[in-house]
Motif scaffolding. Sequence first.
Motif, short mmCIF file in Angstrom:
data_model
loop_
_atom_site.label_atom_id
_atom_site.label_comp_id
_atom_site.label_asym_id
_atom_site.label_seq_id
_atom_site.Cartn_x
_atom_site.Cartn_y
_atom_site.Cartn_z
N LYS A 92 52.34 51.53 37.53
CA LYS A 92 52.02 52.91 37.18
C LYS A 92 52.11 53.18 35.68
O LYS A 92 51.45 54.09 35.16
N ASN A 93 52.92 52.41 34.95
CA ASN A 93 53.04 52.60 33.50
C ASN A 93 52.29 51.56 32.68
O ASN A 93 52.15 51.71 31.47
N VAL A 94 51.83 50.50 33.33
CA VAL A 94 51.18 49.39 32.63
C VAL A 94 49.82 49.82 32.10
O VAL A 94 49.07 50.52 32.79
N ILE A 95 49.48 49.39 30.89
CA ILE A 95 48.15 49.63 30.33
C ILE A 95 47.21 48.60 30.94
O ILE A 95 47.34 47.40 30.68
N ARG A 96 46.28 49.05 31.75
CA ARG A 96 45.34 48.14 32.40
C ARG A 96 44.02 48.14 31.64
O ARG A 96 43.40 49.18 31.45
N VAL A 97 43.60 46.98 31.19
CA VAL A 97 42.34 46.82 30.48
C VAL A 97 41.33 46.32 31.50
O VAL A 97 41.37 45.17 31.92
N LEU A 98 40.40 47.19 31.90
CA LEU A 98 39.56 46.92 33.07
C LEU A 98 38.09 47.17 32.79
O LEU A 98 37.73 48.16 32.15
N CYS A 99 37.24 46.28 33.30
CA CYS A 99 35.80 46.56 33.27
C CYS A 99 35.44 47.65 34.28
O CYS A 99 34.55 48.46 34.03
N ASN A 100 36.11 47.64 35.41
CA ASN A 100 35.82 48.63 36.45
C ASN A 100 36.52 49.95 36.11
O ASN A 100 37.48 50.35 36.75
N ALA A 101 35.99 50.62 35.08
CA ALA A 101 36.60 51.85 34.55
C ALA A 101 36.03 53.06 35.26
O ALA A 101 35.28 53.86 34.68
N ASN A 102 36.38 53.21 36.53
CA ASN A 102 35.86 54.28 37.37
C ASN A 102 36.91 55.37 37.50
O ASN A 102 37.92 55.21 38.18
N SER A 103 36.66 56.50 36.85
CA SER A 103 37.65 57.59 36.83
C SER A 103 37.78 58.28 38.18
O SER A 103 38.73 59.03 38.39
#
Length: 300
Positions: A92-103
Amino acid sequence: MEEETNPFAASNMEEAHTFFLPFSVTAMVTALYEPDYRPILAPYIHVVADYVRVISEKYHYWNRSSGGDHFMASCHDWGAKVTNGAPNEIFKNVIRVLCNANSSESFNPKLDVSLPELSLVTRTLLVSTQSRETSPNRSILGFFAGGIHGNIRKFLLEQWKGKDSDLQVNEYLPKGTDYGALMVKSKYCLCPSGTEVASPRIVESIHAGCIPVILSDHFVLPFSDILDWSQFSIQVPVEKIPELKTILLAIPDEKYRKLQKRVKQVQWHFTLNRPAKRFDVTNMILHSVWLRRLNFHLPA
């Protein structure tokens, strides 16, 4: 990131601003995927949960922030689902660097980083259109070629496939046709979401000097807290796909020239170098991570 001369690496852990979690969802899928297994994501969720458990038991950095000064990266479609499905909300606090950036799913633009998809030429760091000369004579108004993956592409192909010589929309190109060359000959490159929101087509368009036309719902564009995408791309609501040609033809020549000039200016920000160079995609990603790290304050 793994090179000995990596300028981004801290000399010791106490100096580090963030900690990289180098697990690979793609590698896990390659090693653990079982087509008939249900629930299908369970093995990967167990792996990342065990990984965090080991990190938290071995080092105190995770526990002081509950992962808030850690980041991970994944371009696999399941990257968001695996981390979101981990027990006890450990990410929940981790910065996730993702291609699937679906808000509309679990991607949080305030905490997560949208990772641009790069489809690299085999065994090189070049994007498939990066080494091409841009054509001064772009005779094609708009271009798309790709499979029917997801409702947006299905809608696009239903409306435009094979119906207009100016707006060239194809499902699959004839064998031997040069996909990159058609991008280079096009003013606008259509970039519809597929099964997931992101696509390498956006970066390919930028390197071809072709203005990306974003056809997507809920896609958080890469580096959008730094770059103003309205200055080098066109965003068209999905429901207006039937009006695509009218919309593109209505763009004045002067605005088109400005957009195309700015597309060339941002190419460097979507270029992968080894070692990394100032303002290239590696720097842009880490800068985006840093911006989100600033939002998290370690307890005194």
